[in-house]
Design an enzyme around this catalytic site. Structure first.
Site, short mmCIF file in Angstrom:
data_model
loop_
_atom_site.label_atom_id
_atom_site.label_comp_id
_atom_site.label_asym_id
_atom_site.label_seq_id
_atom_site.Cartn_x
_atom_site.Cartn_y
_atom_site.Cartn_z
N ARG A 229 -5.71 -4.41 -10.97
CA ARG A 229 -4.39 -4.98 -10.77
C ARG A 229 -4.42 -6.40 -11.30
NH1 ARG A 229 -0.99 -5.74 -5.16
NH2 ARG A 229 0.83 -6.60 -6.20
N ASN B 83 -8.49 -4.72 -6.83
CA ASN B 83 -7.46 -5.75 -6.67
C ASN B 83 -8.19 -7.03 -6.27
OD1 ASN B 83 -5.26 -7.30 -6.06
ND2 ASN B 83 -4.35 -5.85 -4.61
N HIS C 153 5.55 -7.49 -8.28
CA HIS C 153 5.58 -6.20 -7.56
C HIS C 153 6.06 -5.08 -8.48
CE1 HIS C 153 6.50 -8.70 -3.70
NE2 HIS C 153 5.21 -8.39 -3.70
N GLY D 254 9.66 -2.98 4.90
CA GLY D 254 10.61 -1.96 4.44
C GLY D 254 10.30 -0.58 4.99
N GLU D 255 9.01 -0.27 5.12
CA GLU D 255 8.63 1.07 5.60
C GLU D 255 8.62 1.18 7.12
OE1 GLU D 255 4.82 2.10 3.77
OE2 GLU D 255 5.56 1.29 1.89
N ARG E 260 6.69 -8.77 12.82
CA ARG E 260 6.52 -8.18 14.16
C ARG E 260 6.58 -9.26 15.23
NH1 ARG E 260 1.59 -4.55 12.08
NH2 ARG E 260 1.39 -6.42 10.86
N GLU F 154 0.90 1.67 -4.93
CA GLU F 154 0.55 0.98 -6.18
C GLU F 154 -0.79 1.49 -6.73
OE1 GLU F 154 1.50 -2.43 -3.72
OE2 GLU F 154 2.14 -3.47 -5.53
N ARG G 121 6.87 -18.09 1.95
CA ARG G 121 7.55 -18.68 0.80
C ARG G 121 9.04 -18.88 1.10
NH1 ARG G 121 5.15 -14.20 -2.58
NH2 ARG G 121 3.04 -14.89 -3.07
P1 ADP Z 1 1.54 -7.71 1.82
O1 ADP Z 1 2.80 -8.18 1.14
O2 ADP Z 1 0.59 -8.80 2.15
O3 ADP Z 1 0.92 -6.49 1.19
P2 ADP Z 1 2.65 -5.95 3.85
O4 ADP Z 1 3.36 -5.13 2.83
O5 ADP Z 1 1.66 -5.28 4.73
O6 ADP Z 1 2.01 -7.27 3.25
O7 ADP Z 1 3.78 -6.59 4.77
C1 ADP Z 1 3.51 -7.42 5.85
C2 ADP Z 1 4.75 -7.42 6.75
O8 ADP Z 1 5.04 -6.08 7.10
C3 ADP Z 1 4.60 -8.21 8.02
O9 ADP Z 1 5.70 -9.05 8.22
C4 ADP Z 1 4.54 -7.14 9.11
O10 ADP Z 1 5.27 -7.53 10.24
C5 ADP Z 1 5.16 -5.93 8.49
N1 ADP Z 1 4.43 -4.72 8.89
C6 ADP Z 1 3.31 -4.23 8.32
N2 ADP Z 1 2.88 -3.11 8.97
C7 ADP Z 1 3.76 -2.91 9.98
C8 ADP Z 1 3.88 -1.93 11.03
N3 ADP Z 1 3.01 -0.94 11.14
N4 ADP Z 1 4.92 -2.04 11.87
C9 ADP Z 1 5.83 -3.02 11.75
N5 ADP Z 1 5.76 -3.99 10.80
C10 ADP Z 1 4.75 -3.94 9.92
#
Ligand code: ADP
Length: 401
Positions: A90, A7, A179, A332-333, A284, A382, A240
């Site tokens: 990617r 990537n 995505h 989301g996770e 966070r 991915e 954004r």
């Molecule tokens: P990217 O889009 O750069 O791949 P991520 O999918 O890691 O980024 O998403 C980043 C966001 O996800 C941030 O806003 C962060 O707060 C949240 N996030 C990532 N890991 C965690 C975690 N372990 N606990 C809570 N929030 C998280």
């Protein structure tokens, strides 16, 4: 076969080496600050860390360091690069040309180059990654996996913008969506997980990370998605803005004596959660600040939730209902609090979250047993999709979508 997943960003390279026999992760690495002072490579193999700071002026030099790290006698994952059967890349923007992953040849490289105006930050880096691999591993096949490909099934009414048709015909101005690899993976995985018949399914996928997008996936095919010509459209993101009246661009440009490019840069890099809150682009930090009662964080989070709820409502309308809503990616996770805020008062749709089940960060159903719409967390993967496509293409099997 061992497949390398690459990537490439403008100054970084993320990579994973996967043994497709059992889909085992062998190595994971990151090369940062290519072309900038302080370039560095970090790699993890079975808990062993390879860490080096070395000047890397180009992506080719970065790839050479990656090979050095992967074949390191003590901290590496393979004895020789000959063990690597293929590289999956990617690639951000495939335009209208690519509806699926492809084996890279000169024509494909030219098409990725032709799409640089549509993906000015990523496509040049993706191409550099491909060309660096060709130089350093001339006998290893390369496969391109496009972020836009999954969304190519959208109907015209979903992807056209309301501007004169000549701009679509001559400049290819339309919604492409991004995505795609993630939306494709989680929309399929949720059907397997829930035992749904994918050919008759209505899924809404919410990829919520630093960049966020939603997709309506009808019968396994993308019907609509929130990102557009570029990843700027859609819901509020880390930095954004997401959707806004295009007149805002002119208004700010005129009043602040900024060029259109400067306003667009502000909308991409200084807006969203960061710009509204004035605190951080990271959810966070905003949760912590909101707990302390800081208004900027509270309103930024409310705006994000509001926007996501609008898309869920719209996509349920487009599909005449919904069978499952999926949450994936960093927010989301991991962010159960935000999921609860998003899914509040969706009884009218038949979706009800279970507060206990919602505490998870793993693959799980998080709705109540009597919720007719299943709400799930499905961690995205991915790399797995890129690796599977790459293997299928180099072995001459059909891609399983
Ligand atoms: P990217 O889009 O750069 O791949 P991520 O999918 O890691 O980024 O998403 C980043 C966001 O996800 C941030 O806003 C962060 O707060 C949240 N996030 C990532 N890991 C965690 C975690 N372990 N606990 C809570 N929030 C998280």
């Amino acid at each position: 076969m061992k497949v390398l997943i690459l990537n490439a960003g403008s100054s970084s390279l993320k990579y994973q080496l996967i043994d497709m026999n059992g889909e085992k992760l062998l190595a994971k690495g990151l090369i940062e600050r290519i072309g900038i002072k302080g370039s560095r490579i970090t790699q993890k193999v079975d808990g062993k860390a390879f860490d080096a700071e070395a000047p890397m002026k180009t992506h080719t030099e970065g790839i050479k360091w990656m090979l050095k790290a992967l074949t390191d006698p003590e901290k590496g994952a393979v004895k020789s690069m000959d063990e690597i059967g293929a590289v999956g890349h990617r690639v951000l923007h495939g335009g209208e040309r690519f509806t699926a992953s492809v084996l890279v040849n000169d024509e494909v490289k030219n098409a990725i180059r032709d799409n640089i105006p549509l993906g000015p930050l990523h496509n040049p880096a993706n191409l550099m990654g491909i060309e660096a691999c060709e130089k350093v591993m001339p006998h290893t096949p390369n496969v391109a996996v496009f972020d836009t490909a999954f969304h190519q099934t959208m109907p015209r009414k979903a992807y056209l913008y309301g501007v004169p048709m000549k701009y679509y015909q001559t400049l290819h101005v339309r919604r492409y969506g991004f995505h795609g690899t993630s939306h494709r993976y989680v929309s399929k995985r949720v059907c397997e997980f829930l035992g749904l018949d994918r050919a008759h399914s209505r899924i809404i996928t919410c990829h919520l990370g630093n960049g966020s997008s939603l997709a309506a996936v009808l019968n396994g095919k993308c019907l609509d998605t929130s990102m557009g010509l570029t990843p700027l459209e859609g819901v509020l993101m880390g930095t954004r803005s997401g959707n806004l009246d295009p007149a805002v661009v002119q208004y700010i440009a005129n009043n602040e004596k900024m060029t259109v490019d400067e306003v667009l840069s502000m909308l991409n890099k200084e807006s969203g959660l960061l710009g509204v809150s004035g605190i951080s682009s990271d959810m966070r930090d905003l949760d912590d600040a909101a707990d302390r009662g800081e208004d900027g964080a509270i309103i930024a989070r409310d705006m994000l939730v509001w926007g996501i709820r609008k898309y869920i409502g719209a996509y349920a309308a487009e599909m005449n209902g919904v069978d499952a809503i999926v949450f994936t990616a960093g927010i989301g996770e991991n962010n159960s609090n935000l999921r609860a805020m998003i899914m509040k008062d969706f009884d009218y749709l038949g979706a009800r979250l279970d507060p206990e089940k919602n505490k998870t960060r793993n693959e799980a159903v998080i709705s109540t047993d009597d919720s007719t719409v299943k709400v799930c967390v499905i961690p995205t993967d991915e790399e797995c999709v890129i690796a599977r496509d790459t293997l299928a293409i180099v072995e001459g099997h059909p891609i399983v979508d």
